[in-house]
Scaffold this motif. Structure first.
Motif, short mmCIF file in Angstrom:
data_model
loop_
_atom_site.label_atom_id
_atom_site.label_comp_id
_atom_site.label_asym_id
_atom_site.label_seq_id
_atom_site.Cartn_x
_atom_site.Cartn_y
_atom_site.Cartn_z
N GLU A 71 0.86 -1.19 0.00
CA GLU A 71 0.00 0.00 0.00
C GLU A 71 0.90 1.24 0.00
O GLU A 71 1.73 1.41 0.89
N PRO A 193 -9.70 4.73 1.85
CA PRO A 193 -10.69 4.84 0.77
C PRO A 193 -12.06 5.24 1.29
O PRO A 193 -13.07 4.53 1.13
N ASP A 200 -17.96 11.94 -3.77
CA ASP A 200 -17.56 10.72 -4.45
C ASP A 200 -18.73 10.05 -5.16
O ASP A 200 -19.89 10.20 -4.75
N ALA A 204 -16.55 4.83 -8.50
CA ALA A 204 -15.15 5.22 -8.30
C ALA A 204 -14.69 4.83 -6.90
O ALA A 204 -13.56 4.37 -6.70
N TRP A 205 -15.59 5.01 -5.94
CA TRP A 205 -15.25 4.65 -4.55
C TRP A 205 -15.07 3.14 -4.43
O TRP A 205 -14.12 2.67 -3.79
N ARG A 208 -11.72 2.09 -5.56
CA ARG A 208 -10.67 2.44 -4.59
C ARG A 208 -10.67 1.47 -3.41
O ARG A 208 -9.61 1.10 -2.90
N ALA A 211 -9.14 -1.82 -4.42
CA ALA A 211 -7.70 -1.72 -4.67
C ALA A 211 -6.91 -1.46 -3.39
O ALA A 211 -5.69 -1.61 -3.37
N SER A 212 -7.61 -1.12 -2.30
CA SER A 212 -6.93 -0.71 -1.07
C SER A 212 -6.62 -1.90 -0.18
O SER A 212 -7.31 -2.92 -0.21
#
Length: 645
Positions: A71, A193, A200, A204-205, A208, A211-212
């Motif tokens: 990360e 995120p 937001d 899109a959130w 994130r 991916a976090s």
């Protein structure tokens, strides 16, 4: 390490800049302000960003979780916070807990890793907190996590360093308002995120979040922020029962709940002229934790719920929020924060008045009250039976009403029949009350007076039906201002919207006479029939059954009484006619006050005595016959009754 190796180690660190900030920034500042006196205490601060304290890894892995090394850690990342808030304390609002000036940064500290935060010159009064789970579990056994896993540190202008061996969400708190937005520079943290309502988009959130590798994130709106685990969010994306497809919907619903059903219902708004009536500028916060200091959930700032799907779904389920089903716990704990025990929510209402917010939400969205909580549907009918039963009652001690759900019933009855603005009246008046209540009796009186004012009705029969004891002073104050309640509203059932329409019939009765009736009865005194009469005992009366004679009448309720009227016995036999009488009034049949004395005519005709100082608001009236027109030790009346305006 030998001395030479130690010196070499120090030299390397100095050359590398590891301690270059010690002289300038190695200052212990106890309150977050620069010390102009220069009386600072020199300390050693580890400023080596590469140095990681892994001592808490084992515990952090269990809770709140580790942050994967892949990360990205930010370097010299800038973010801006608007710290220009209006201070609104719990004391000012007279509630249990108020939101504090705590600001989300959108960053997370990995366990044991150093966070560097640069505060602009001239900015004072700030502190930084790492860790959103602030519950202190000291004394709990067994422990599922260490007792304290968050820390706070005062900030001062310049470079600040801080670490937490457990890691956690990073916050900035302000002790006073700063007029212009403040730009900070942060290094060493990872981006959380978070979802920010109005900023937001869901897709899109979601990208994130997926991916976090950050274990916790925040769901933020203007009024409320929830700190939730990332793994539950990811799981909810793929739920087969209620997949999370639009996080903005539950957050918007929560925002409305606080805008309308908490802040708004309490009479608070953003632009109120009086600062006491302004909404808290900070956001209400709720967090989940693996273990709690008390119960399954508890109030506070933040409110804490157990880290399970029940609480998580209450935060994130639009279905629950739109139906008011299974959100009782969250409303319950936030309701505890908003209680006003120093003014009107008395001691036996600790688990009652906090739950009234659930009904406000349910009323607004037209939800079925029966679905709010099982104890509502079972408790309300039993409570109504209690209120509808005659006899002496005590709302605060009777076993039949000793239940927080039953005790909600009278409040909901008033809301349903007169409007939910009654609660706004209570809260607003409480904030502006000149003094706090000293005891439960003061709080009883406050609620009785303010609700009567709101309803433009003297509600004393309602409070008497519920056994909520009201002082005679308070009754007198309200009884002189408002008409008496004329319907049995304590029989209204909010669950099915029935009842409460039967008229209250206030009939005058004679409670006692100092002499028994030898002819007729005391009921004849108030039967509006001149051919019937009361005649006291004339065969061997005892001294107690002679002058002065005493009669006590009840008006049926405390109400304004204009005067009294009397009729002697019909016919020409005047042997028992009363002459001088003194009249007293009482609201409790204990403490009596003299109204005045009058002389009755020696006649069967109606004689009216209007009270000399106007209407007297009371329930009980004592008539003392001091003398008669003859020396006979008895008295006779055809009528003795009250004149009701």
């Amino acid at each position: 390490m030998n001395s030479n190796r130690f010196l070499n180690f120090i030299a390397i660190l100095l050359l590398a800049g590891g301690f270059t900030a010690c002289k300038k920034y190695g200052i212990a500042v106890p309150d977050g302000y620069e010390d102009a006196s220069q009386n600072q205490k020199s300390i050693t601060v580890d400023t080596n960003m590469a140095n990681i304290d892994r001592s808490g890894y084992a515990k952090a892995r269990v809770f709140p979780g580790l942050v994967d090394q892949t990360e990205p850690r930010v370097t010299n990342q800038k973010f801006t916070l608007d710290l220009n808030f209006t201070a609104q304390t719990a004391d000012n609002l007279r509630i249990q807990v108020a939101p504090q000036a705590q600001y989300s940064t959108g960053y997370y500290a990995a366990p044991g890793e150093l966070i560097k935060l640069v505060v602009p010159a001239g900015i004072n009064g700030l502190s930084m907190q790492i860790g959103g789970q602030t519950d202190d579990l000291t004394g709990k056994a067994p422990l599922l996590r260490d007792p304290i896993i968050f820390n706070r540190q005062e900030l001062y202008p310049g470079v600040n360093y801080m670490r937490n061996i457990y890691g956690g969400t990073i916050y900035i708190s302000a002790s006073f308002a700063i007029p212009t937005p403040v730009e900070f520079t942060i290094s060493g943290a990872v981006v959380s995120p978070d979802f920010i309502l109005g900023v937001d988009t869901h897709d899109a959130w979601k990208a994130r979040v997926l991916a976090s590798k950050v274990p916790w994130l925040e769901l933020r709106s203007k009024r409320v922020v929830f700190l939730v685990p990332r793994d539950k969010i990811v799981s909810q994306f793929n739920s087969t029962t209620e997949p999370l497809t639009n996080i903005a919907e539950p957050l918007s619903l929560w925002n409305t709940v606080f805008d309308v059903d908490y802040n708004g219902w309490m009479g608070l708004s953003d632009n109120a002229a009086d600062t006491k009536d302004r909404s808290p500028q900070g956001q209400w916060r709720g967090v989940l934790d693996i273990q709690l200091s008390a119960g399954y959930g508890h109030n506070g700032f933040p409110f804490v719920g157990l880290n399970d799907m029940e609480w998580f779904s209450a935060f994130t389920s639009a279905t629950r929020l739109k139906t008011s089903v299974n959100t009782w716990g969250s409303y319950h704990e936030f309701g505890h924060n908003c209680q006003q025990p120093t003014v009107w929510s008395w001691s036996t209402l600790g688990e009652t008045t906090n739950n009234l917010f659930s009904f406000k939400v349910a009323n607004r969205i037209n939800a079925n009250y029966n679905t709010l909580h099982p104890s509502v549907s079972s408790g309300f009918p039993l409570a109504i039976t209690y209120a509808s039963t005659a006899g002496t009652k005590n709302f605060d001690s009777d076993a039949a009403i000793d239940d927080p759900f039953k005790r909600m019933t009278p409040f909901v009855q008033i809301f349903e029949l007169y409007g939910y603005g009654a609660m706004t009246k209570l809260y607003t008046e409480a904030r502006h009350a000149q003094r706090l209540a000293n005891n439960d009796q003061d709080k009883h009186d406050f609620v009785y007076e303010k609700l009567s004012e709101y309803c433009n009705t003297d509600l004393i029969p309602f409070f008497e039906a519920w056994g909520i004891l009201i002082s005679t002073q308070s009754q007198a104050k309200i009884g002189l201002k408002y008409p008496l309640l004329n319907k049995q509203i304590w029989t209204y059932n909010p669950l099915n919207k029935t009842g409460g329409t039967a008229a209250i019939v206030y009939t005058t009765t004679v409670l006692s006479a100092s002499s028994p009736a030898q002819e007729g009865s005391t009921a004849a005194l108030v039967d509006n029939n001149l051919t019937t009469y009361f005649h006291s005992q004339y065969t061997n009366p005892t001294p107690a059954q002679s002058y002065p004679f005493t009669f006590i009448l009840s008006a049926g309720a405390n109400m304004p009484i204009k005067g009294m009227y009397f009729n002697g016995r019909a016919g020409t036999n005047r042997a028992g006619d009363a002459k001088e009488v003194e009249i007293f009034s009482s609201r409790d049949n204990i403490n009596y006050t003299s109204i005045g004395t009058t002389i009755l005519p020696n006649s069967p005709n109606r004689y009216e005595y209007n009270f000399p100082n106007g209407n007297v608001n009371a329930k009980y009236f004592k008539v003392v016959v001091k003398s008669g027109y003859t020396t006979n030790p008895y008295v006779v009346f055809a009528e003795m009754n009250l004149i009701k305006p």
